[in-house]
Motif scaffolding. Sequence first.
Motif, PDB file in Angstrom:
ATOM      1  N   THR A  47       0.799  -1.143   0.157  1.00  0.00           N
ATOM      2  CA  THR A  47       0.014  -0.001   0.085  1.00  0.00           C
ATOM      3  C   THR A  47       0.819   1.341  -0.003  1.00  0.00           C
ATOM      4  O   THR A  47       0.603   2.257  -0.625  1.00  0.00           O
ATOM      5  CB  THR A  47      -1.128  -0.056   1.254  1.00  0.00           C
ATOM      6  N   LEU A  94      -5.455  -6.535   0.877  1.00  0.00           N
ATOM      7  CA  LEU A  94      -5.562  -5.394   0.058  1.00  0.00           C
ATOM      8  C   LEU A  94      -6.933  -5.136  -0.443  1.00  0.00           C
ATOM      9  O   LEU A  94      -7.376  -3.932  -0.591  1.00  0.00           O
ATOM     10  CB  LEU A  94      -4.652  -5.465  -1.117  1.00  0.00           C
ATOM     11  N   SER A 124      -4.940  -3.073   6.273  1.00  0.00           N
ATOM     12  CA  SER A 124      -4.160  -2.641   5.253  1.00  0.00           C
ATOM     13  C   SER A 124      -4.922  -1.146   4.892  1.00  0.00           C
ATOM     14  O   SER A 124      -4.147  -0.876   3.785  1.00  0.00           O
ATOM     15  CB  SER A 124      -4.140  -3.486   4.079  1.00  0.00           C
ATOM     16  N   GLY A 166      -5.652   1.322   2.117  1.00  0.00           N
ATOM     17  CA  GLY A 166      -5.644   0.850   0.912  1.00  0.00           C
ATOM     18  C   GLY A 166      -4.934   1.165  -0.233  1.00  0.00           C
ATOM     19  O   GLY A 166      -4.003   2.277  -0.209  1.00  0.00           O
ATOM     20  N   CYS A 167      -4.893   0.579  -1.326  1.00  0.00           N
ATOM     21  CA  CYS A 167      -3.982   1.122  -2.483  1.00  0.00           C
ATOM     22  C   CYS A 167      -4.606   2.305  -3.354  1.00  0.00           C
ATOM     23  O   CYS A 167      -5.962   2.305  -3.517  1.00  0.00           O
ATOM     24  CB  CYS A 167      -3.828  -0.228  -3.618  1.00  0.00           C
ATOM     25  N   ARG A 202      -7.149  -3.003  -5.705  1.00  0.00           N
ATOM     26  CA  ARG A 202      -5.833  -3.292  -5.455  1.00  0.00           C
ATOM     27  C   ARG A 202      -4.685  -3.276  -6.411  1.00  0.00           C
ATOM     28  O   ARG A 202      -5.310  -3.534  -7.653  1.00  0.00           O
ATOM     29  CB  ARG A 202      -5.774  -4.494  -4.400  1.00  0.00           C
TER      30      ARG A 202
END
Length: 299
Positions: free
Chosen positions: A86, A137, A156, A159-160, A165
């Motif tokens: 991330t 993710l 996580s 997050g991305c 993700r």
Amino acid sequence: MRVGIVILPDQRWAQSARRWRLADEFGFDSAWTYDHIGWRELVDGPWFDAVPVLTAAASVTSRIRLGTMVASPNFRHPVHFAREVTALDDISNGRLTLGLGAGGVGYDAAVLGLPELSPRQRVDRFTEFVTLLDRLLRAGRADAAGQYYRAVDARSTPGCVQRPRAPFVVAANGPRSMRLAARFGQGWVTTGERCDDLDAWWRSVVELTERFGEAEAHAGRGPGEVDRLLSLDAAPVFSLSSAGFFADAVGRASELGFTDVITHWPRADSWYAGSETVLEAVASEVLPAIRKPPQPAIP
């Protein structure tokens, strides 16, 4: 056809930054680095960790996608790795592609003093690794109680940047790992089979693409839904032996349905020994030709 390049983490950043800048300027679509504690006879160094190297690479590039080729469970835990992923995706502004592999034998598998795993056990561990990493993710939170990995209220957040993700590119040659790639991967990468003969290597690549097609169908993935990446330098001849040789290899990979090919930055000696002059010729002559739109037929 997209073209990627692997830059080994074998130089101090003062020297290595030049390679990453040039990969971006040359027009490569992706740049990758190996994720090992130590690799083959280069284990005595210099050798640097993939995560900070990619972090630094994100700061000196603006366009090119960046990735691990490949991260493995040999020394990574999905809970901590999810945090690194991330962060990398955030720092690169969504340019991260995560190459994942089962992890083999060798230094990485032995340096932590853990028992050696059989091939079946390595795939079992890889399945747990990818499954938990995907859950973390995507959902931002996960518990797990597997044979190899446990997690208690792991997070996580935030997050991305990429949703849901960062994309996974899963390395797979065997049937079980291919099924895992077809299930979780936005891409599949293969090295072909180990061969001393170039034609035999290409024949192995043909067989593996056919097997992966079956795994795709079994997973309910449609044609073209999963990118196909070929690591050209697993062949017995270095892909950057000459610009013409590289162009021929790209053409063969394209005919087999690959969406991406991956070469390696030439080194002075040992693995991937070659000339940067050839790399420059590929950048100036081959890459533009690959991307040149086809000309209409003359009536």
